[in-house]
Design a protein around this motif. Structure first.
Motif, PDB file in Angstrom:
ATOM      1  N   SER A 209      33.799  42.585  22.512  1.00  0.00           N
ATOM      2  CA  SER A 209      33.866  42.878  23.944  1.00  0.00           C
ATOM      3  C   SER A 209      34.047  41.604  24.757  1.00  0.00           C
ATOM      4  N   VAL A 210      33.407  40.535  24.336  1.00  0.00           N
ATOM      5  CA  VAL A 210      33.539  39.257  25.044  1.00  0.00           C
ATOM      6  C   VAL A 210      34.956  38.721  24.880  1.00  0.00           C
ATOM      7  N   VAL A 211      35.492  38.807  23.667  1.00  0.00           N
ATOM      8  CA  VAL A 211      36.864  38.355  23.427  1.00  0.00           C
ATOM      9  C   VAL A 211      37.844  39.214  24.222  1.00  0.00           C
ATOM     10  N   TYR A 212      37.601  40.518  24.232  1.00  0.00           N
ATOM     11  CA  TYR A 212      38.434  41.454  24.976  1.00  0.00           C
ATOM     12  C   TYR A 212      38.405  41.114  26.468  1.00  0.00           C
ATOM     13  N   GLY A 213      37.225  40.874  27.004  1.00  0.00           N
ATOM     14  CA  GLY A 213      37.101  40.500  28.414  1.00  0.00           C
ATOM     15  C   GLY A 213      37.763  39.174  28.710  1.00  0.00           C
ATOM     16  N   SER A 214      37.620  38.221  27.805  1.00  0.00           N
ATOM     17  CA  SER A 214      38.249  36.916  27.991  1.00  0.00           C
ATOM     18  C   SER A 214      39.761  37.032  27.959  1.00  0.00           C
ATOM     19  N   ALA A 215      40.277  37.859  27.059  1.00  0.00           N
ATOM     20  CA  ALA A 215      41.723  38.054  26.993  1.00  0.00           C
ATOM     21  C   ALA A 215      42.236  38.722  28.265  1.00  0.00           C
ATOM     22  N   LEU A 216      41.472  39.680  28.802  1.00  0.00           N
ATOM     23  CA  LEU A 216      41.871  40.326  30.059  1.00  0.00           C
ATOM     24  C   LEU A 216      41.928  39.322  31.202  1.00  0.00           C
ATOM     25  N   VAL A 217      40.917  38.467  31.306  1.00  0.00           N
ATOM     26  CA  VAL A 217      40.894  37.464  32.365  1.00  0.00           C
ATOM     27  C   VAL A 217      42.065  36.505  32.211  1.00  0.00           C
ATOM     28  N   SER A 218      42.273  36.012  31.002  1.00  0.00           N
ATOM     29  CA  SER A 218      43.325  35.022  30.773  1.00  0.00           C
ATOM     30  C   SER A 218      44.712  35.610  30.983  1.00  0.00           C
ATOM     31  N   LEU A 219      44.980  36.772  30.391  1.00  0.00           N
ATOM     32  CA  LEU A 219      46.310  37.362  30.518  1.00  0.00           C
ATOM     33  C   LEU A 219      46.605  37.786  31.955  1.00  0.00           C
ATOM     34  N   SER A 220      45.630  38.362  32.629  1.00  0.00           N
ATOM     35  CA  SER A 220      45.882  38.768  34.013  1.00  0.00           C
ATOM     36  C   SER A 220      46.086  37.553  34.917  1.00  0.00           C
ATOM     37  N   THR A 221      45.448  36.444  34.607  1.00  0.00           N
ATOM     38  CA  THR A 221      45.659  35.223  35.391  1.00  0.00           C
ATOM     39  C   THR A 221      47.069  34.692  35.184  1.00  0.00           C
ATOM     40  N   VAL A 222      47.541  34.705  33.953  1.00  0.00           N
ATOM     41  CA  VAL A 222      48.898  34.228  33.678  1.00  0.00           C
ATOM     42  C   VAL A 222      49.937  35.173  34.294  1.00  0.00           C
ATOM     43  N   LEU A 223      49.748  36.481  34.142  1.00  0.00           N
ATOM     44  CA  LEU A 223      50.694  37.443  34.705  1.00  0.00           C
ATOM     45  C   LEU A 223      50.687  37.434  36.233  1.00  0.00           C
ATOM     46  N   CYS A 224      49.580  37.023  36.802  1.00  0.00           N
ATOM     47  CA  CYS A 224      49.454  36.965  38.259  1.00  0.00           C
ATOM     48  C   CYS A 224      50.452  35.962  38.858  1.00  0.00           C
ATOM     49  N   ILE A 225      50.871  34.997  38.059  1.00  0.00           N
ATOM     50  CA  ILE A 225      51.860  34.021  38.517  1.00  0.00           C
ATOM     51  C   ILE A 225      53.169  34.723  38.878  1.00  0.00           C
ATOM     52  N   ALA A 226      53.468  35.816  38.195  1.00  0.00           N
ATOM     53  CA  ALA A 226      54.688  36.568  38.492  1.00  0.00           C
ATOM     54  C   ALA A 226      54.456  37.710  39.469  1.00  0.00           C
ATOM     55  N   THR A 227      53.285  38.345  39.399  1.00  0.00           N
ATOM     56  CA  THR A 227      53.089  39.547  40.213  1.00  0.00           C
ATOM     57  C   THR A 227      52.765  39.238  41.675  1.00  0.00           C
ATOM     58  N   LEU A 228      52.063  38.155  41.960  1.00  0.00           N
ATOM     59  CA  LEU A 228      51.765  37.832  43.366  1.00  0.00           C
ATOM     60  C   LEU A 228      53.034  37.544  44.159  1.00  0.00           C
ATOM     61  N   PRO A 229      53.966  36.730  43.654  1.00  0.00           N
ATOM     62  CA  PRO A 229      55.223  36.579  44.399  1.00  0.00           C
ATOM     63  C   PRO A 229      55.990  37.893  44.545  1.00  0.00           C
ATOM     64  N   LEU A 230      55.871  38.772  43.558  1.00  0.00           N
ATOM     65  CA  LEU A 230      56.509  40.082  43.657  1.00  0.00           C
ATOM     66  C   LEU A 230      55.943  40.869  44.831  1.00  0.00           C
ATOM     67  N   TRP A 231      54.618  40.868  44.986  1.00  0.00           N
ATOM     68  CA  TRP A 231      54.012  41.588  46.106  1.00  0.00           C
ATOM     69  C   TRP A 231      54.370  40.947  47.439  1.00  0.00           C
ATOM     70  N   ILE A 232      54.460  39.651  47.472  1.00  0.00           N
ATOM     71  CA  ILE A 232      54.849  38.979  48.715  1.00  0.00           C
ATOM     72  C   ILE A 232      56.304  39.324  49.064  1.00  0.00           C
ATOM     73  N   TYR A 233      57.160  39.405  48.049  1.00  0.00           N
ATOM     74  CA  TYR A 233      58.545  39.831  48.274  1.00  0.00           C
ATOM     75  C   TYR A 233      58.585  41.272  48.780  1.00  0.00           C
ATOM     76  N   ILE A 234      57.773  42.127  48.244  1.00  0.00           N
ATOM     77  CA  ILE A 234      57.719  43.523  48.713  1.00  0.00           C
ATOM     78  C   ILE A 234      57.313  43.580  50.177  1.00  0.00           C
ATOM     79  N   PHE A 235      56.411  42.689  50.593  1.00  0.00           N
ATOM     80  CA  PHE A 235      56.009  42.650  52.005  1.00  0.00           C
ATOM     81  C   PHE A 235      57.169  42.322  52.908  1.00  0.00           C
TER      82      PHE A 235
END
Length: 146
Positions: free
Chosen positions: A117-143
């Motif tokens: 569960s700790v590894v799973y949670g850590s992977a979620l935090v890490s992967l979502s942080t890396v993917l956020c680099i692409a998704t935040l500009p996408l949301w700003i573009y949508i705005f």
């Protein structure tokens, strides 16, 4: 530069009691350690596990994408339907599009019995942080389109 407002807990706000400065600074210092310790736990648990196994689990990928794309879309829909001001809507969507909190593995370590569960949670935090680099500009573009 304006002076920063003091951070208080909910009890101090409603009771109008101000703790001594020394106690207040100790509480602020302890509160500021939560995120760095959560990130250290992420790093330590990922270092002790198989990175390929942690990041290629379909549930980690799907949950990260749902958290970064579907949740902000739902917030955008609700805010638009309710007629919120554009600035409030944008702030709410950007907040919803942020990655998982760094304390997720800490809560997993405290409330779950297995170390996966700790590894799973850590992977979620890490992967979502890396993917956020692409998704935040996408949301700003949508705005800019709406």
């Amino acid at each position: 530069m304006p002076k920063e407002l003091p951070k208080k807990n909910i009890f101090c706000i409603f009771s109008n009691i101000r703790p001594p400065e020394a106690v207040d600074s100790i509480i602020e210092g302890l509160a500021a350690t939560g995120t760095p310790f959560g990130m250290m736990l992420c790093g330590m648990s990922l270092a002790a596990s198989s990175l390929r196994e942690a990041f290629t689990r379909p549930s980690v990928i799907v949950l990260s994408l749902v958290h970064l794309l579907v949740c902000p879309a739902a917030v955008l829909a609700v805010c638009t339907l309710c007629g919120f001001e554009p600035l409030i809507t944008k702030l709410a969507v950007i907040y919803a599009a942020m990655p998982f909190g760094a304390l997720l593995p800490t809560f997993a370590a405290k409330y779950c019995v297995d170390e996966h569960s700790v590894v799973y949670g850590s992977a979620l935090v890490s992967l979502s942080t890396v993917l956020c680099i692409a998704t935040l500009p996408l949301w700003i573009y949508i705005f800019t389109l709406i």
